[in-house]
Design a protein around this motif. Structure first.
Motif: not given
Length: 113
Positions: A38, A47-49, A71, A75, A83-85
């Motif tokens: 995070t 964001r989470r990845t 970024l 997703p 995963s958002e980034c």
């Protein structure tokens, strides 16, 4: 490896920003060893990845590290996680990933140019 040249306009489309890891945990459901991270990107949000950093880093030592990430990818689902980034790192021939970091601390969310 051959690469196709980018235009400056192409590069400007990639939103690369600084952020600080605020949580890190194991991700046993991933096919390859990875962590769920995070990251706080300031005004760009949290964001989470997922990242394959297990060879060089332990979850507790990742917390507080300032990193660089893309970024504006959509997703991506990895197992039961979105995963958002895309956190950036140098990848060795054996797959070992070394995180890219700023030379000194910066404000979270600054754009890389």
């Amino acid at each position: 490896m051959s690469t196709t040249p980018l235009t400056w306009t192409d590069f400007e489309k990639v939103e690369i920003r600084t952020g600080t890891i605020i949580a890190a945990e194991s991700f046993p459901e991933a096919r390859k060893p990875a962590y769920k991270l995070t990251i706080d990107f300031g005004d760009s949000g949290i964001r989470r990845t997922s990242a394959q950093l297990t060879r060089l880093y332990q979850p507790d030592e990742l917390i507080g590290k300032q990193v660089v990430a893309v970024l504006n990818f959509p997703p991506k689902q990895i197992a039961n996680f979105f995963s958002e980034c895309l956190i950036l790192g140098a990848v060795a021939d054996d797959g070992t990933v070394t995180l890219l970091q700023t030379e000194r601390p910066t404000k979270n969310g600054l754009r890389i140019a």
